[in-house]
Design an enzyme around this catalytic site. Structure first.
Site, mmCIF file in Angstrom:
data_model
loop_
_atom_site.group_PDB
_atom_site.id
_atom_site.type_symbol
_atom_site.label_atom_id
_atom_site.label_comp_id
_atom_site.label_asym_id
_atom_site.label_seq_id
_atom_site.Cartn_x
_atom_site.Cartn_y
_atom_site.Cartn_z
ATOM 1 N N LYS A 1 0.821 -1.217 0.000
ATOM 2 C CA LYS A 1 0.000 0.000 0.000
ATOM 3 C C LYS A 1 0.852 1.263 0.000
ATOM 4 O O LYS A 1 0.423 2.281 -0.528
ATOM 5 C CB LYS A 1 -0.979 -0.002 1.189
ATOM 6 N N LYS B 1 -12.423 -4.357 -5.766
ATOM 7 C CA LYS B 1 -13.474 -3.341 -5.701
ATOM 8 C C LYS B 1 -12.956 -1.985 -6.158
ATOM 9 O O LYS B 1 -13.725 -1.086 -6.444
ATOM 10 C CB LYS B 1 -14.095 -3.272 -4.306
ATOM 11 N N LYS C 1 -6.632 -10.426 -9.079
ATOM 12 C CA LYS C 1 -7.825 -10.587 -8.252
ATOM 13 C C LYS C 1 -8.893 -9.565 -8.641
ATOM 14 O O LYS C 1 -8.571 -8.420 -8.974
ATOM 15 C CB LYS C 1 -7.414 -10.371 -6.790
#
Ligand code: TRP
Length: 341
Positions: free
Chosen positions: A122, A207, A204
């Site tokens: 991140k 969202k 993956k």
């Protein structure tokens, strides 16, 4: 919908899980998490939390965060989490989470946070906002879990390292003071948990993917679902066989078909053996997903539009959670040496 009224049953084991309200919910959330929560809630004393405080470790637009927090709570319920059986609540409604997190922060080494792979990922992705919250995020997650003495924590593989920290902190506190926390175990589902992007099936389904065609959202209309499946990237080859490595596209469609119908991979291979090309298989996948997602979408729209009803559920959930959290925090404060108030 009757809000949660059951007292905590000490005879049952406790599970707790959380999800960040950081994007539209997609089929991957059902496959990887919600499906399991629904199956577990009958057997376990269950708490499910929308972790809005985790979400602000990356920049959020306030109006969107507020909307998505309510969307996510409504989606838990639409997917089958029953507020009469499970405690459904919003993290920021229970201030004990950050209160415990501070005590735990003072017992965590810098190095323990620095080696978290999610922090490294991140910080690369949000290089312009490497804030201290992003660094200490796993400690807040440990507090979420330890406050309720959760025995089991249903999470994806990517959260295993965070759970290891929660276990270490529980043991450290218990050892340094006296037995206080249950040491939680991860509960990682074995099969069918991972849904990949429809456009890049080696990635993956996320969202936060900017390409809308890559994800199947739980609020997609029947036609949107059909179109996305029709356009889903497949592999060269024409037969329907499960092989994540060599045939990621078709394998992903098989996982989706499994989620929607319960059919095993062997069943699916048998059902489509000898079919020519992907078209008939894709059509079956699309129709199965339409039938699976439609009731979730309809229930979501119903729950989400009843704003008072939803607020009442979340208030009851938070009240219940606070009763339990307060007891744990009181013990922790006392053992830490804080003067009683
Ligand atoms: N970190 C988790 C994730 O991103 C979300 C989360 C926060 C969580 N607190 C939790 C999961 C407590 C399980 C238990 O997926």
């Amino acid at each position: 919908m009757t809000p949660h009224t059951q007292p905590s049953a000490p005879s049952r084991k406790t599970i707790l899980s959380g999800m960040q309200p950081t994007g539209e919910l997609n089929i991957g959330h059902v496959a990887g998490a919600l499906r399991n929560w629904v199956a577990l809630q009958r057997e376990y004393d269950s708490l499910f939390c929308v972790v809005d405080q985790h979400a602000i470790t990356v920049r959020q637009e306030p109006a969107k965060l507020r909307k998505r927090t309510l969307d996510m709570a409504a989606m838990f319920i639409a997917a089958g989490v029953d507020p009469a059986q499970s405690v459904v609540f919003v993290q920021s409604h229970v201030p004990e989470h950050v209160q415990l997190a501070w005590v735990l922060t003072c017992m965590t080494g810098m190095g323990e946070c620095a080696r978290m792979t999610q922090f490294k990922d991140k910080s690369e992705k949000h290089a312009d906002n490497i804030n201290v919250g992003l660094f200490t995020y796993p400690i807040l997650m440990a507090a979420d879990i330890l406050l309720y003495n959760a025995d089991l924590v249903p999470v994806g593989q990517d959260q295993k390292q965070h759970l290891e920290l929660a276990r270490n902190l529980a043991e450290r506190f218990n050892h340094h003071y006296s037995a206080t926390f249950t040491v939680p175990e991860p509960f990682i589902p074995k099969v069918g948990g991972k849904i990949m992007s429809l456009q890049e099936p080696t990635k993956k389904m996320s969202k936060s993917d900017p390409n809308e065609k890559a994800s199947l959202f739980l609020i997609d209309t029947d036609d949107q679902i059909r179109n996305k499946i029709k356009r889903a990237v497949t592999d060269s080859g024409t037969d329907i066989v499960y092989d994540e490595e060599a045939r990621p596209g078709v394998s992903n469609l098989m996982s989706l078909y499994h989620i929607a119908t319960g059919a095993s991979f062997a069943d699916i291979e048998r059902e489509f053996a000898g079919s020519t090309g992907y078209a008939p298989f894709k059509e079956a996948v699309a129709e199965a997903l339409v039938a699976y997602i439609r009731p979730i979408r309809e229930r979501f729209l119903e729950v989400r539009s009843d704003t008072d009803g939803l607020s009442a559920i979340l208030r009851q959930g938070a009240d219940h959670a606070r009763d339990r959290a307060r007891k744990t925090l009181r013990k922790v404060y006392k053992k830490t040496g804080f003067v009683e108030y």
